[in-house]
Each structure stands twice: as C-alpha cells, then as structure tokens.
Design a protein around this motif. Structure first.
Motif, PDB file in Angstrom:
ATOM      1  N   ARG A   1      -9.210  27.603 -28.481  1.00 12.28           N
ATOM      2  CA  ARG A   1     -10.180  26.674 -29.069  1.00 12.28           C
ATOM      3  C   ARG A   1     -10.845  27.295 -30.300  1.00 12.28           C
ATOM      4  NH1 ARG A   1     -10.426  25.444 -23.769  1.00 12.28           N
ATOM      5  NH2 ARG A   1     -12.037  26.939 -23.205  1.00 12.28           N
ATOM      6  N   ASN A   2     -11.266  28.528 -30.200  1.00  8.91           N
ATOM      7  CA  ASN A   2     -11.943  29.182 -31.317  1.00  8.91           C
ATOM      8  C   ASN A   2     -11.018  29.388 -32.511  1.00  8.91           C
ATOM      9  OD1 ASN A   2     -14.353  29.327 -29.921  1.00  8.91           O
ATOM     10  ND2 ASN A   2     -13.905  31.354 -29.075  1.00  8.91           N
ATOM     11  N   VAL A   3      -9.791  29.809 -32.226  1.00 11.43           N
ATOM     12  CA  VAL A   3      -8.831  30.076 -33.288  1.00 11.43           C
ATOM     13  C   VAL A   3      -8.530  28.809 -34.085  1.00 11.43           C
ATOM     14  CG1 VAL A   3      -6.363  30.567 -33.640  1.00 11.43           C
ATOM     15  CG2 VAL A   3      -7.776  32.146 -32.344  1.00 11.43           C
ATOM     16  N   HIS A   4      -8.612  27.646 -33.447  1.00 13.82           N
ATOM     17  CA  HIS A   4      -8.304  26.398 -34.150  1.00 13.82           C
ATOM     18  C   HIS A   4      -9.540  25.682 -34.673  1.00 13.82           C
ATOM     19  CE1 HIS A   4      -4.546  27.382 -32.197  1.00 13.82           C
ATOM     20  NE2 HIS A   4      -4.016  26.799 -33.261  1.00 13.82           N
ATOM     21  N   ARG A   5     -10.680  25.868 -34.058  1.00 11.50           N
ATOM     22  CA  ARG A   5     -11.914  25.304 -34.598  1.00 11.50           C
ATOM     23  C   ARG A   5     -12.328  26.060 -35.862  1.00 11.50           C
ATOM     24  NH1 ARG A   5     -15.340  26.233 -30.062  1.00 11.50           N
ATOM     25  NH2 ARG A   5     -16.943  26.530 -31.628  1.00 11.50           N
ATOM     26  N   GLY A   6     -12.059  27.355 -35.875  1.00  7.75           N
ATOM     27  CA  GLY A   6     -12.445  28.194 -37.013  1.00  7.75           C
ATOM     28  C   GLY A   6     -11.878  27.720 -38.342  1.00  7.75           C
ATOM     29  N   PRO A   7     -10.550  27.556 -38.477  1.00 12.11           N
ATOM     30  CA  PRO A   7     -10.009  27.109 -39.765  1.00 12.11           C
ATOM     31  C   PRO A   7     -10.530  25.737 -40.192  1.00 12.11           C
ATOM     32  CG  PRO A   7      -8.266  28.042 -38.436  1.00 12.11           C
ATOM     33  CD  PRO A   7      -9.484  27.947 -37.557  1.00 12.11           C
TER      34      PRO A   7
ATOM     35  N   ARG B   1       0.143  18.684 -35.634  1.00  4.40           N
ATOM     36  CA  ARG B   1      -0.927  19.685 -35.613  1.00  4.40           C
ATOM     37  C   ARG B   1      -0.383  21.026 -36.123  1.00  4.40           C
ATOM     38  NH1 ARG B   1      -3.843  15.632 -35.337  1.00  4.40           N
ATOM     39  NH2 ARG B   1      -4.477  14.789 -33.342  1.00  4.40           N
ATOM     40  N   LEU B   2      -1.301  21.834 -36.622  1.00  2.75           N
ATOM     41  CA  LEU B   2      -0.969  23.198 -37.014  1.00  2.75           C
ATOM     42  C   LEU B   2      -1.529  24.136 -35.959  1.00  2.75           C
ATOM     43  CD1 LEU B   2      -1.787  23.038 -40.835  1.00  2.75           C
ATOM     44  CD2 LEU B   2       0.424  22.736 -39.712  1.00  2.75           C
ATOM     45  N   ARG B   3      -0.701  25.071 -35.528  1.00  3.76           N
ATOM     46  CA  ARG B   3      -1.113  25.987 -34.462  1.00  3.76           C
ATOM     47  C   ARG B   3      -0.945  27.434 -34.908  1.00  3.76           C
ATOM     48  NH1 ARG B   3      -3.895  22.362 -32.741  1.00  3.76           N
ATOM     49  NH2 ARG B   3      -3.229  20.976 -31.084  1.00  3.76           N
ATOM     50  N   LEU B   4      -2.019  28.188 -34.696  1.00  2.00           N
ATOM     51  CA  LEU B   4      -1.994  29.621 -34.961  1.00  2.00           C
ATOM     52  C   LEU B   4      -1.587  30.405 -33.715  1.00  2.00           C
ATOM     53  CD1 LEU B   4      -5.216  29.704 -37.098  1.00  2.00           C
ATOM     54  CD2 LEU B   4      -2.959  30.397 -37.876  1.00  2.00           C
ATOM     55  N   MET B   5      -1.673  29.751 -32.550  1.00  2.00           N
ATOM     56  CA  MET B   5      -1.223  30.357 -31.305  1.00  2.00           C
ATOM     57  C   MET B   5      -0.848  29.224 -30.346  1.00  2.00           C
ATOM     58  SD  MET B   5      -4.867  31.626 -29.593  1.00  2.00           S
ATOM     59  CE  MET B   5      -4.284  31.875 -27.933  1.00  2.00           C
TER      60      MET B   5
ATOM     61  N   LEU C   1      -7.918  20.083 -31.683  1.00  2.00           N
ATOM     62  CA  LEU C   1      -7.495  20.565 -30.368  1.00  2.00           C
ATOM     63  C   LEU C   1      -6.704  19.503 -29.613  1.00  2.00           C
ATOM     64  CD1 LEU C   1     -10.802  22.375 -29.326  1.00  2.00           C
ATOM     65  CD2 LEU C   1      -8.758  23.362 -30.378  1.00  2.00           C
ATOM     66  N   ASP C   2      -6.735  18.266 -30.110  1.00  2.00           N
ATOM     67  CA  ASP C   2      -5.975  17.186 -29.474  1.00  2.00           C
ATOM     68  C   ASP C   2      -4.485  17.431 -29.609  1.00  2.00           C
ATOM     69  OD1 ASP C   2      -8.406  15.964 -28.988  1.00  2.00           O
ATOM     70  OD2 ASP C   2      -8.266  14.662 -30.762  1.00  2.00           O
TER      71      ASP C   2
END
Length: 199
Positions: free
Chosen positions: A142-148, A129-133, A120-121
């Motif tokens: 936060r959830n979308v990126h903690r999940g992967p 960083r890789l971003r899905l949104m 999340l940093d």
C-alpha cells in the motif's frame, strides 16, 4: 553544421563555388555558422546582435527564425548563456509522460493519471495499473503505491506546473533547480521500473 576546418579540399571548393553563385546561400551559411557558435560557446549575450543581422539579411526564412527567437528572448538568451537549463527537466517530464503510453491512457494526464496508475484497486478493462511490487496485501504494498501517486500530485501541482505555466516567476537559484530536478528524477525512475498489470 560542420566546421570549415573539418571539410576536405574538394568540399571547400564546392562550397566556395556555391557561395559565389548564390549570395543568399552565402549569407545564410554565414548567419548559420555564427548562430551555431553562439549555441556551442554559450554566447547568449550576442544573440540580440545576431537577431538584428538576421532581420536585415533580406533572407525571409532566417528573419522568421529570428522573429521566433525574439518572442521569448530572455529565455533563449538564458538557454544560450547559463550552464544549466530546463532541457534536462523537460527530458525527465517526457519520460514521466510516457506513462500515458504505457497505460494506453491519453484521456488522463499528470495527477489523475498517476492516481489511477498507482491505485490500489485491481486493474479494469481500459484501466491498467502500474506496480512496483507484487500485490500481497501488506502495508508495504500500500505504501509503495500510495507514495508515487501522492508524490506525483505534489510534483505536478507544486513544481512542474508553476514553472511551466506561470509567467513572472523569479529565476531559481541553481541549488533549488537541482533539488527540483532530483524530485522529478525519482518520479521518472519509478515510471521506468514499474510492471504493467492489466485486467
């Protein structure tokens, strides 16, 4: 290797001339044709016989190939027999490993790579960083990126590494292998759809 039925008359004549002129080429072609049939027709039960023929062929490169197959005979036989194999899984693993290339990070692999990639940093120099949104400060982000990140850790620690690096594990039933493949497919899809964000 093309089937003899697919050759023109001229090609067959040329092949026959070469086979007559060089018996080693003839034996090599014969062994290659039989091995190709084992692969295409999933006749792994005949592999041990093929290896014995290759060993006694007097053809050093073919005998070396047979010795290489013998090193992991059970796995090769299974690959030539079963309707499914780990090839699809390893293909997805390679897709996931492209994450290293996307991030330009050859210094990290697997779990640590995904933890940093989906952190999340904010990105830093040399640490994209890789971003899905888009980052919007929401719980969804936060959830979308903690999940992967968490999913990757579980996948590599609980599925991929034991299956790839532990000897003596029992053969998975087909339904379990498909479940594991589905898990890897989810991770691979995330990798395929992310946006790369740099500092």
């Amino acid at each position: 290797m093309r089937n003899r039925d697919g050759l023109s008359t001229e090609e067959i004549e040329q092949l026959d001339q070469v086979r007559l002129a060089c018996p080693d080429i003839a034996r090599t072609c014969d062994l290659a044709r039989v091995f190709t049939g084992l692969v295409r027709d999933r006749r792994g039960r005949l592999l041990a016989d093929w290896i014995r023929q290759a060993d006694h062929s007097g053809l050093i490169p073919v005998a070396k190939f047979a010795a290489f197959l013998r090193q992991d005979l059970d796995a090769v036989t299974a690959g030539l027999t079963l309707e499914w194999s780990s090839g699809i899984v390893e293909g997805h693993v390679n897709r996931v490993k492209t994450t290293q290339n996307k991030l330009g990070r050859k210094d990290l692999s697997e779990t640590k790579l995904f933890q940093q990639a989906f952190s999340l940093d904010e990105p830093k120099p040399g640490q994209p960083r890789l971003r899905l949104m888009d980052k919007d400060g929401s719980d969804a982000f936060r959830n979308v990126h903690r999940g992967p990140s968490a999913f990757a850790e579980g996948f590599f620690a609980g599925i991929r590494n034991p299956n790839s690096h532990t000897d003596g594990l029992p053969e998975l039933p087909e339904h379990e292998a498909l479940e594991q493949l589905a898990a890897l497919s989810v991770l691979a899809r995330w990798v395929d759809t992310v946006a790369l964000v740099t500092a």
